[in-house]
Design an enzyme around this catalytic site. Structure first.
Site, PDB file in Angstrom:
ATOM      1  N   LYS A  22      59.244  97.534  16.464  1.00 37.25           N
ATOM      2  CA  LYS A  22      60.038  97.111  17.633  1.00 37.25           C
ATOM      3  C   LYS A  22      59.756  95.637  17.947  1.00 37.25           C
ATOM      4  O   LYS A  22      60.665  94.832  18.135  1.00 37.25           O
ATOM      5  CB  LYS A  22      59.704  97.959  18.860  1.00 37.25           C
ATOM      6  N   ASN A  23      58.481  95.271  17.975  1.00 30.76           N
ATOM      7  CA  ASN A  23      58.099  93.929  18.424  1.00 30.76           C
ATOM      8  C   ASN A  23      58.320  92.839  17.378  1.00 30.76           C
ATOM      9  O   ASN A  23      58.184  91.662  17.681  1.00 30.76           O
ATOM     10  CB  ASN A  23      56.652  93.941  18.927  1.00 30.76           C
ATOM     11  N   ARG A  93      61.688  92.746  29.459  1.00 33.87           N
ATOM     12  CA  ARG A  93      61.153  91.385  29.505  1.00 33.87           C
ATOM     13  C   ARG A  93      61.356  90.649  28.195  1.00 33.87           C
ATOM     14  O   ARG A  93      61.477  89.425  28.158  1.00 33.87           O
ATOM     15  CB  ARG A  93      59.662  91.422  29.787  1.00 33.87           C
ATOM     16  N   CYS A 117      56.167  93.699  36.379  1.00 36.27           N
ATOM     17  CA  CYS A 117      56.002  94.614  35.243  1.00 36.27           C
ATOM     18  C   CYS A 117      54.849  95.573  35.528  1.00 36.27           C
ATOM     19  O   CYS A 117      53.850  95.176  36.121  1.00 36.27           O
ATOM     20  CB  CYS A 117      55.701  93.815  33.977  1.00 36.27           C
ATOM     21  N   ARG A 122      53.010  88.921  34.392  1.00 38.05           N
ATOM     22  CA  ARG A 122      53.432  88.395  33.088  1.00 38.05           C
ATOM     23  C   ARG A 122      54.281  87.140  33.262  1.00 38.05           C
ATOM     24  O   ARG A 122      55.486  87.144  33.033  1.00 38.05           O
ATOM     25  CB  ARG A 122      54.188  89.451  32.302  1.00 38.05           C
ATOM     26  N   ASP A 309      48.175  96.996  22.993  1.00 41.38           N
ATOM     27  CA  ASP A 309      49.191  98.052  22.956  1.00 41.38           C
ATOM     28  C   ASP A 309      48.654  99.377  22.432  1.00 41.38           C
ATOM     29  O   ASP A 309      49.396 100.362  22.373  1.00 41.38           O
ATOM     30  CB  ASP A 309      50.389  97.602  22.111  1.00 41.38           C
ATOM     31  N   VAL A 331      43.709  91.189  27.797  1.00 43.42           N
ATOM     32  CA  VAL A 331      45.025  90.544  27.650  1.00 43.42           C
ATOM     33  C   VAL A 331      45.868  90.771  28.905  1.00 43.42           C
ATOM     34  O   VAL A 331      46.454  89.845  29.440  1.00 43.42           O
ATOM     35  CB  VAL A 331      45.748  91.055  26.383  1.00 43.42           C
ATOM     36  N   ARG A 401      61.575 103.944  24.774  1.00 45.61           N
ATOM     37  CA  ARG A 401      61.720 102.500  24.571  1.00 45.61           C
ATOM     38  C   ARG A 401      61.029 102.042  23.297  1.00 45.61           C
ATOM     39  O   ARG A 401      61.413 101.038  22.698  1.00 45.61           O
ATOM     40  CB  ARG A 401      61.115 101.728  25.745  1.00 45.61           C
TER      41      ARG A 401
HETATM   42  C1  EPZ Z   1      54.122  90.873  23.546  1.00 47.33           C
HETATM   43  O1  EPZ Z   1      54.434  90.620  24.923  1.00 47.33           O
HETATM   44  C2  EPZ Z   1      54.507  92.328  23.273  1.00 47.33           C
HETATM   45  N1  EPZ Z   1      55.918  92.521  23.550  1.00 47.33           N
HETATM   46  C3  EPZ Z   1      53.696  93.256  24.164  1.00 47.33           C
HETATM   47  O2  EPZ Z   1      53.987  94.604  23.779  1.00 47.33           O
HETATM   48  C4  EPZ Z   1      52.218  93.032  23.901  1.00 47.33           C
HETATM   49  O3  EPZ Z   1      51.468  93.800  24.812  1.00 47.33           O
HETATM   50  C5  EPZ Z   1      51.874  91.532  24.117  1.00 47.33           C
HETATM   51  O4  EPZ Z   1      52.713  90.702  23.295  1.00 47.33           O
HETATM   52  C6  EPZ Z   1      50.433  91.220  23.749  1.00 47.33           C
HETATM   53  O5  EPZ Z   1      50.163  91.608  22.445  1.00 47.33           O
HETATM   54  C7  EPZ Z   1      56.820  92.216  22.571  1.00 47.33           C
HETATM   55  O6  EPZ Z   1      56.506  91.720  21.508  1.00 47.33           O
HETATM   56  C8  EPZ Z   1      58.241  92.517  22.872  1.00 47.33           C
HETATM   57  P1  EPZ Z   1      52.008  87.601  25.746  1.00 47.33           P
HETATM   58  P2  EPZ Z   1      54.391  89.122  25.500  1.00 47.33           P
HETATM   59  O7  EPZ Z   1      52.898  86.479  26.161  1.00 47.33           O
HETATM   60  O8  EPZ Z   1      54.766  88.158  24.447  1.00 47.33           O
HETATM   61  C9  EPZ Z   1      49.818  85.699  29.558  1.00 47.33           C
HETATM   62  C10 EPZ Z   1      54.681  96.841  24.038  1.00 47.33           C
HETATM   63  O9  EPZ Z   1      54.020  97.766  24.529  1.00 47.33           O
HETATM   64  N2  EPZ Z   1      50.905  84.701  29.569  1.00 47.33           N
HETATM   65  O10 EPZ Z   1      51.351  87.505  24.427  1.00 47.33           O
HETATM   66  O11 EPZ Z   1      55.168  89.139  26.759  1.00 47.33           O
HETATM   67  C11 EPZ Z   1      50.334  87.101  29.871  1.00 47.33           C
HETATM   68  O12 EPZ Z   1      50.465  87.328  31.249  1.00 47.33           O
HETATM   69  C12 EPZ Z   1      54.668  95.449  24.721  1.00 47.33           C
HETATM   70  O13 EPZ Z   1      55.348  96.943  23.009  1.00 47.33           O
HETATM   71  C13 EPZ Z   1      50.859  83.668  30.481  1.00 47.33           C
HETATM   72  O14 EPZ Z   1      49.922  83.558  31.278  1.00 47.33           O
HETATM   73  O15 EPZ Z   1      52.833  88.967  25.841  1.00 47.33           O
HETATM   74  C14 EPZ Z   1      49.278  87.974  29.211  1.00 47.33           C
HETATM   75  O16 EPZ Z   1      48.191  88.105  30.073  1.00 47.33           O
HETATM   76  C15 EPZ Z   1      54.049  95.490  26.077  1.00 47.33           C
HETATM   77  N3  EPZ Z   1      51.887  82.768  30.490  1.00 47.33           N
HETATM   78  C16 EPZ Z   1      48.902  87.152  27.982  1.00 47.33           C
HETATM   79  O17 EPZ Z   1      49.315  85.806  28.237  1.00 47.33           O
HETATM   80  C17 EPZ Z   1      52.946  82.854  29.596  1.00 47.33           C
HETATM   81  O18 EPZ Z   1      53.863  82.028  29.632  1.00 47.33           O
HETATM   82  C18 EPZ Z   1      49.551  87.634  26.673  1.00 47.33           C
HETATM   83  O19 EPZ Z   1      50.929  87.827  26.907  1.00 47.33           O
HETATM   84  C19 EPZ Z   1      52.957  83.912  28.666  1.00 47.33           C
HETATM   85  C20 EPZ Z   1      51.919  84.827  28.662  1.00 47.33           C
END
Ligand code: EPZ
Length: 422
Positions: A22-23, A93, A117, A122, A309, A331, A401
C-alpha cells in the site's frame, strides 16, 4: 458498518501470499502525475485507500482504469484541476503526496492541509520546507496549502531531517518535485524505507536521474520531461509482518509467499529473539512458534529500524510473553489507541509517556473492542485469534484500508472470522 466476530483461540497453519505494498503504491500512483500519458502499475492491492487515491487523481483530471490483467492504468494526459480536495484529504493523509508532483507538472497547486489523526500529531512542515528550498512560494488559504512555482523549480542541497528523523511522504514529495527541477538536488536525511526506494526506481524507469537510492542521501539531476512507465510495486512488508505475528501469536506455522525478508531484517531479528522461527525460502519464508513467547524490548525507528507500523501487532504478541517487555514509540509518540482495547481483552499494559510497559499474561480473554486506526485494528484481530471466546471488533473499515479482505486470507489457514454488517 462492518464488524468482525473472531472465535479463539485458533492455531494457524498453511500458506498466505503477500500483496503489493500500500505504502509504495500510493506515492507511485502520485508519480504518474509527473508524466503525461498512461502509466501501468501491477501488484497494486485492492484496498479502500487505493480506490480513494484513484478518486483523488480523477478529480485532478486523470483517467483511472484496469486492463485485462487487472493492472491499474493511470492516464494523466490531462491535469486540468490541480486541487487536492478537503473531502478526500481529510479521509486519507497520504493524499498530501500529490503536492510535489502537481507543483512540478503544473507550476501551481492547492492541496487541503491534512487534519488530525488517530495516531498522533502529523504536521507537514518538512514537506513545505523542502519544496520552498526548491523555490516554491507557499501560503495557506482557507485550510488549503497553495504552492506556486510559475517558472519551475530549481535544484538545491536540502536537509530533510525532522524531530523524529526522516519523513517518508516528505521525502516522496521533495524527490518527485526535484525530478523536473532545473539542475541538481541533494536530499540529505532522506527516508530509506523500501517503499521510497521503490518510488525512486519507478521514477528512474520514467526517465528521472536519481542516485543514492535506499540511502539517506539522494542525488537528483533534474530533467526536462518524464515519460509514463509500467511498474510492479514491491510486496507489502507490513502486511507480511502482520501475518508473521499471526503465526506466532497462535503458536502456528505459516508459509508466506511473495515476501521479501531483505526488507524486514529488524522485524525478523525481533521475532527470533521472541522465540519465533523464520526460515527463508525461494520467494518468502516459513514462520512458526512452538515454545513460549519470550519478553522483548522494542523501540520504533525510521527504516532500517523497527517499523512503527508493526508496533501494535508486536504489543499484542508480547502481551502473552513470559515476563515483562517495554515498547517505546519513537516515531509517533502517541500511537497507542490499541492499549486500552487490548487491556479490555485482559492484557496487562501500562502507558508511560511514549512507552508501554507490558506484563505478560497467560491468556487473553475475548471481548467487544473498537478499531481506531489501521495497525491498531490489525493488532486487535491478532489478539482475537489468540483469545479465549468470541471477540467482536467494530469499525472494521479501518482494517480494510490496509489489508485486502483479511478474513478471506486468514480463514483458509485456520482462523474463524466472520464479517457482519450492522
Ligand atoms: C508514512 O507516513 C506511512 N504512510 C505511515 O504508515 C508510517 O507510519 C510512517 O510513514 C512512518 O513509517 C504512508 O506511507 C502512506 P512520516 P508519513 O512523515 O510519511 C514527523 C500505515 O499504517 N513529521 O515519515 O506521514 C511525523 O509527525 C501508515 O500504513 C514532521 O514532524 O510519516 C512523525 O512523527 C500510518 N513534519 C515522523 O515525522 C513533517 O513534515 C515520521 O512521519 C513530516 C513528518
Amino acid at each position: 458498518m462492518d464488524i468482525f466476530r473472531i472465535e479463539g483461540p485458533a492455531e494457524l497453519s498453511g500458506s498466505v501470499t503477500i500483496n503489493g505494498s500500500k505504502n509504495a503504491s500510493l506515492p507511485i500512483m502520485a508519480a504518474a502525475i509527473l508524466a503525461a500519458g498512461k502509466s501501468i502499475l501491477s501488484s497494486v492491492p485492492r484496498l479502500s485507500d487505493i480506490s480513494l487515491f484513484g478518486r483523488l487523481l480523477k478529480r485532478l483530471g486523470c483517467k483511472i482504469s484496469k486492463n485485462a490483467n487487472g493492472d491499474l492504468c493511470i492516464d494523466s494526459t490531462t491535469i486540468d484541476n490541480p486541487v487536492g480536495e478537503y473531502e478526500i484529504v481529510r479521509r486519507m493523509r497520504a493524499s498530501i503526496c500529490i503536492l510535489g508532483p502537481l507543483l512540478a507538472r503544473c507550476g501551481r497547486v492547492e492541496v487541503s492541509m491534512p487534519g488530525g489523526c488517530a495516531i498522533g500529531d502529523r504536521p507537514v512542515d518538512i514537506h513545505l520546507r523542502g519544496l520552498r528550498e526548491l523555490g516554491a512560494k507557499i501560503h495557506l488559504k482557507n485550510g488549503y496549502i497553495v504552492a506556486e512555482a510559475p517558472n519551475g523549480l530549481t535544484g538545491k542541497d536540502i536537509f530533510l531531517g525532522g524531530p523524529f528523523g526522516s519523513t517518508v511522504l516528505g521525502t516522496a514529495n521533495v524527490l518527485m518535485a526535484a525530478t523536473l527541477a532545473k539542475g541538481k538536488t541533494v536530499i540529505e536525511s532522506a527516508a530509506c524505507e523500501p517503499e521510497m526506494a521503490d518510488l525512486a526506481n519507478c521514477l528512474n524507469r520514467m526517465g528521472a536521474k536519481i542516485k543514492g537510492i535506499g540511502s539517506p542521501r539522494l542525488i537528483v539531476e533534474g530533467v526536462r520531461q518524464l515519460h509514463p512507465a509500467e511498474w510492479k510495486v514491491i510486496p507489502d512488508r507490513i502486511e507480511a509482518g502482520t501475518f508473521m505475528v499471526a503465526a506466532a501469536i497462535t503458536a502456528g506455522q505459516l508459509r508466506l509467499h511473495n515476501c521479501r525478508l531483505d526488507d524486514m531484517m529488524a522485524v525478523v531479528d525481533k521475532l527470533r529473539n521472541i522465540g519465533v522461527t523464520v526460515e527463508a525460502e525461494e520467494d518468502g519464508c516459513v514462520v512458526a512458534r512452538s515454545g513460549s513467547i519470550k519478553p522483548a524490548d522494542i523501540a520504533t525507528q525510521p527504516y532500517p529500524g523497527f517499523p512503527t507500523d508493526l508496533q501494535a501487532q508486536f504489543m499484542a504478541l508480547l502481551s502473552l510473553g513470559e515476563g515483562n517487555s517495554v515498547i517505546i514509540e519513537k516515531v509517533f509518540p502517541d500511537r497507542f489507541m490499541h492499549v486500552a482495547e487490548l487491556n479490555r481483552m485482559a492484557a496487562n499494559l501500562r502507558k508511560e509517556g511514549p512507552a508501554v510497559i507490558i506484563a505478560g499474561v497467560k491468556k487473553l480473554i475475548a471481548a467487544s473492542v473498537m478499531a481506531s486506526d489501521l495497525r491498531a485494528s490489525a493488532a486487535l484481530v491478532l489478539a482475537g485469534l489468540a483469545a479465549e471466546g468470541t471477540t467482536t471488533i467494530s469499525r472494521v473499515y479501518h482494517i480494510d484500508r490496509g489489508y485486502e479482505r483479511i478474513e478471506e486470507r486468514l480463514n483458509p489457514v485456520g482462523a474463524k472470522i466472520s464479517r457482519e454488517s450492522i
